[in-house]
Write a protein that holds these residues in place. Structure first.
Motif, PDB file in Angstrom:
ATOM      1  N   THR A   1      -4.433   4.416   2.542  1.00 29.00           N
ATOM      2  CA  THR A   1      -3.543   3.381   1.101  1.00 29.00           C
ATOM      3  C   THR A   1      -4.772   4.056  -0.030  1.00 29.00           C
ATOM      4  O   THR A   1      -4.877   4.261  -0.823  1.00 29.00           O
TER       5      THR A   1
ATOM      6  N   GLY B   1       0.250  -0.745  -0.232  1.00 23.13           N
ATOM      7  CA  GLY B   1      -0.060  -0.155   0.121  1.00 23.13           C
ATOM      8  C   GLY B   1       0.756   1.179  -0.112  1.00 23.13           C
ATOM      9  O   GLY B   1       2.156   1.115  -0.439  1.00 23.13           O
ATOM     10  N   SER B   2       0.162   1.964   0.886  1.00 20.11           N
ATOM     11  CA  SER B   2       0.981   3.552   0.217  1.00 20.11           C
ATOM     12  C   SER B   2       1.814   3.970   1.608  1.00 20.11           C
ATOM     13  O   SER B   2       0.934   4.775   2.286  1.00 20.11           O
TER      14      SER B   2
END
Length: 565
Positions: free
Chosen positions: A407, A309-310
């Motif tokens: 995310t 994810g982010s």
């Protein structure tokens, strides 16, 4: 001549008899509590099943009236509960007092303790709202309503997380901590029954043995069932959405995207059946094992978002979010929007739909979670207890919301999601995020992990609720034959969730819960006053050399008990 302040205070009340049956079906239970609670919940179920139109209309009317009338009460009550916890923890003398005897050690290690705190508290809600709430506030929050930032813009992220953390932070866990402390303090130090009414003994003394005490416990049982029903309803909808994502059939969802009736029935049979079996095994076996499993699976899911994810976006959001949350905690906690102010109508509606709903949810959930926390926290000091209950689960929620929800927001901001996440049903947004983030095969595996995690969280919450309800009905006792009553409350919980989902979806459960939370909110206010009084008077007793625990009172036979303290 001594002043009134020098007057020696009597030892605390260490005996609160509650009559229970000695034979028959209700052996070991208080009939005055158990039977009325069962009747009220049964009538609610039958009303929803046999008179759905009337039930829906009544719930809608009652919802608008109760929320508009008591919104300020909910807001300021939660602020008081948080403040009381912080004051008791930071005062050196009160913080050192132990929830139990002076030399008592905790029953559970810290890791298992934290796992059970989180699993029985709001684990299911975090799964549903980890993407749902940040995305909702990313689209609409008070700053967006006022025109300070644009909806679904990069500038809206910080304000989105201010309100997300507001709802999932100290307000929730301070409410739970206060209930658990007020019960555990008098139960483990003074030998009173481990039940809700005991927390009011510092205010009302032995009056809590009679009808007033029965009423308090009945209100707590009903609030518990309705509060847990909201969590179960959210979990069932997301569980069904996960099964649909796994390709188990179109029959799981109706054309509007909501869970179909056969899917709801199947999910409830699986989930409540498993939780009932777990409840039969007791808190030291099935529940502890499930809580540790929850913690491991949650860590694995969070690891997936950290790797794929982010992560940088999420960590930045976490840091700024915590800073903004602390910076705005006091004004946001005490703010009550008015329709007379600019954008007043929209702001009031937002607060009723979000903050007031959450405060009512935490209040309705508090007898269950508070009782459970008290059950697993014996032997800890007040300071360790409050900081542990308020800070650790709050931080876990913040990390979860920042990485998972961050995310989802980052995928929308970058255009990778193309609206597929933010426009999905809330129960499906977590799965939609994984579908954008991962390859189809890996997304299927991750969806399967979430379905298993939902199952374990749902079972843990229902299991805990059933055990706690029986503890209240049993006048604080957990021993004896509870099998038939465990089965009844498991079935009742399934029927409450099922009937309300069919009646009006999750909104019907939310409305019912808000109504059920109101009576207990007044009990909760009294509990807050009661525990502050109990602790402060015990500190005075310690200075005067007066016994403060049941064991010490038993040794000091010359001193009469103070029946109101």
């Amino acid at each position: 001549m001594p002043s009134p302040s020098d007057k020696r205070i009597s030892p605390p009340l260490v005996d609160l008899p509650i009559r229970t049956a000695s034979k028959g079906f209700y052996d070991g239970f208080s009939r005055e509590v158990t039977i009325p609670a069962k009747v009220i919940v049964s009538l609610l179920i039958m009303w929803a099943i046999f008179f759905p139109v009337s039930a829906n209309e009544t719930l809608t009317a009652a919802n608008s009236t109760i929320i508009s009338t008591f919104s300020g009460w909910y807001v300021y009550l939660v602020a008081f509960l948080m403040s009381a916890c912080v004051v008791l923890a930071v005062i050196p003398q009160s913080g050192r007092l132990r929830i139990g005897m002076a030399d008592e050690k905790p029953e559970f290690g810290r890791l298992s303790w934290f796992a059970m705190l989180f699993g029985a508290g709001i684990g299911i809600g975090v799964l549903t709202y980890s993407t749902g709430e940040p995305l909702a506030h990313f689209s609409n929050n008070p700053d967006i309503i006022r025109g300070l930032v644009a909806s679904q813009s990069a500038e809206a992220v910080r304000s989105a997380y201010i309100y997300t953390f507001l709802h999932w932070g100290f307000a929730a866990w301070g409410t739970y901590a206060l209930v658990g402390l007020s019960i555990g303090y008098v139960a483990y130090r003074r030998g009173l029954p481990l039940t809700i009414r005991s927390a009011l003994a510092p205010l009302f003394g032995k009056a809590m043995s009679g009808p007033f005490g029965h009423l308090v416990d009945i209100v707590a049982v009903v609030a518990t069932i309705l509060g847990v029903a909201v969590t179960m309803g959210l979990g069932v909808e997301q569980f069904v959405a996960g099964l649909a994502r796994l390709g188990l059939g179109d029959w799981l969802l109706d054309p509007d995207g909501s869970s179909s009736l056969p899917a709801v029935v199947l999910a409830l049979v699986i989930l409540v059946g498993a939780s009932t079996l777990s409840a039969l095994s007791g808190v030291g076996k099935g529940l502890k094992w499930l809580s540790n499993l929850n913690l491991g699976l949650s860590a694995l899911l969070l690891l997936i978002f950290a790797i794929f994810g982010s992560l940088i976006f999420g960590l930045k959001t976490l840091g700024l979010g915590i800073f903004d949350y602390i910076r705005t905690l006091v004004p946001n906690t005490l703010t009550l929007f008015s329709k007379d102010a600019p954008f007043g109508a929209e702001l009031v509606k937002w607060q009723l739909d979000w903050s007031v709903f959450y405060w009512a949810w935490w209040i309705a959930f508090a007898p269950f979670v508070g009782m459970f926390i008290a059950r697993i926290s014996r032997g800890r000091t007040i300071r360790e207890y409050i900081f542990g209950v308020m800070l650790v689960p709050s931080l876990v929620c913040f990390v979860w919301m920042a990485l998972v929800g961050g995310t989802a927001i980052d995928l929308e901001l970058s255009g990778a999601a193309g609206g597929s996440i933010v426009n999905a049903e809330m129960s499906d947004q977590l799965f939609a995020t994984l579908a954008v983030l991962l390859s189809p095969a890996f997304a299927q595996i991750a969806a399967g992990l979430i379905v298993i995690l939902l199952l374990t969280y749902l079972v843990t919450s229902a299991d805990s609720a059933i055990l706690i309800v029986n503890t209240i009905n049993g006048a604080g006792e957990t021993e004896g034959d509870r099998r038939h009553h465990i089965i009844f409350w498991g079935a009742a919980l399934a029927f409450v969730v099922g009937s309300m989902l069919v009646l009006g979806g999750i909104d019907a459960i939310r409305i019912t819960m808000i109504i059920g939370a109101l009576p207990f909110s007044f009990v909760l206010a009294a509990m807050g006053v009661g525990v502050v009084k109990a602790v402060m008077f015990d500190l005075i007793r310690k200075k005067q050399g007066v016994p403060t625990t049941s064991a010490a009172v038993a040794d000091d036979v010359t001193a009469p008990q103070d029946t109101a303290r």
